[in-house]
Design a protein around this motif. Sequence first.
Motif, mmCIF file in Angstrom:
data_model
loop_
_atom_site.group_PDB
_atom_site.id
_atom_site.type_symbol
_atom_site.label_atom_id
_atom_site.label_comp_id
_atom_site.label_asym_id
_atom_site.label_seq_id
_atom_site.Cartn_x
_atom_site.Cartn_y
_atom_site.Cartn_z
ATOM 1 N N SER A 155 0.739 -1.258 0.043
ATOM 2 C CA SER A 155 -0.131 0.021 -0.154
ATOM 3 C C SER A 155 0.939 1.176 -0.017
ATOM 4 O O SER A 155 0.559 1.978 -0.865
ATOM 5 C CB SER A 155 -0.753 -0.132 1.144
ATOM 6 O OG SER A 155 -1.579 1.117 1.146
ATOM 7 N N CYS A 156 1.879 1.497 1.110
ATOM 8 C CA CYS A 156 2.518 2.706 1.222
ATOM 9 C C CYS A 156 4.298 2.417 0.697
ATOM 10 O O CYS A 156 4.796 3.260 0.926
ATOM 11 C CB CYS A 156 2.482 3.260 2.491
ATOM 12 S SG CYS A 156 3.174 2.046 3.825
ATOM 13 N N ALA A 157 4.727 1.096 0.488
ATOM 14 C CA ALA A 157 6.066 0.884 -0.103
ATOM 15 C C ALA A 157 6.990 1.019 0.770
ATOM 16 O O ALA A 157 8.251 1.124 0.744
ATOM 17 C CB ALA A 157 6.300 1.557 -1.462
ATOM 18 N N MET A 158 6.667 1.093 2.255
ATOM 19 C CA MET A 158 7.202 1.291 3.482
ATOM 20 C C MET A 158 7.891 -0.206 3.681
ATOM 21 O O MET A 158 7.216 -1.133 3.421
ATOM 22 C CB MET A 158 6.892 1.766 4.504
ATOM 23 C CG MET A 158 6.627 3.252 4.392
ATOM 24 S SD MET A 158 7.953 4.296 4.231
ATOM 25 C CE MET A 158 8.820 4.063 5.700
ATOM 26 N N GLU A 159 9.195 -0.093 4.123
ATOM 27 C CA GLU A 159 9.858 -1.584 4.551
ATOM 28 C C GLU A 159 9.345 -1.620 6.123
ATOM 29 O O GLU A 159 9.706 -0.992 6.960
ATOM 30 C CB GLU A 159 11.211 -1.680 4.492
ATOM 31 C CG GLU A 159 11.969 -1.727 2.850
ATOM 32 C CD GLU A 159 11.670 -2.879 2.378
ATOM 33 O OE1 GLU A 159 11.578 -3.844 3.103
ATOM 34 O OE2 GLU A 159 11.214 -2.790 1.271
ATOM 35 N N VAL A 160 8.872 -2.995 6.331
ATOM 36 C CA VAL A 160 8.240 -3.382 7.612
ATOM 37 C C VAL A 160 8.825 -4.569 8.155
ATOM 38 O O VAL A 160 9.226 -5.289 7.225
ATOM 39 C CB VAL A 160 6.802 -3.169 7.877
ATOM 40 C CG1 VAL A 160 6.182 -1.795 7.443
ATOM 41 C CG2 VAL A 160 6.095 -4.224 6.937
ATOM 42 N N ASP A 161 8.831 -4.998 9.384
ATOM 43 C CA ASP A 161 9.138 -6.003 9.903
ATOM 44 C C ASP A 161 8.569 -7.169 9.250
ATOM 45 O O ASP A 161 7.240 -7.094 9.003
ATOM 46 C CB ASP A 161 9.091 -6.220 11.419
ATOM 47 C CG ASP A 161 9.708 -7.496 11.989
ATOM 48 O OD1 ASP A 161 8.960 -7.997 12.838
ATOM 49 O OD2 ASP A 161 10.649 -7.878 11.356
ATOM 50 N N ALA A 162 9.234 -8.281 8.828
ATOM 51 C CA ALA A 162 8.487 -9.452 8.184
ATOM 52 C C ALA A 162 7.478 -10.068 9.032
ATOM 53 O O ALA A 162 6.640 -10.732 8.313
ATOM 54 C CB ALA A 162 9.640 -10.529 7.886
#
Length: 52
Positions: free
Chosen positions: A8-15
């Motif tokens: 949705s926002c292309a941010m890298e988040v914890d898997a």
Amino acid sequence: MKTKECPSCAMEVDASSKVCPICQYEFAETKTSYKWIAILLVISMILLLLNT
């Protein structure tokens, strides 16, 4: 630390995140049992096609 990209926002988040902390996108849970069932079905179809 493994990360994944939020679609949705292309941010890298914890898997291991179930929800994006930025946009609150809810990641779909994929169960490993479904993956194994799909793999077994594909293998069985290939074997059936090879035997005909």
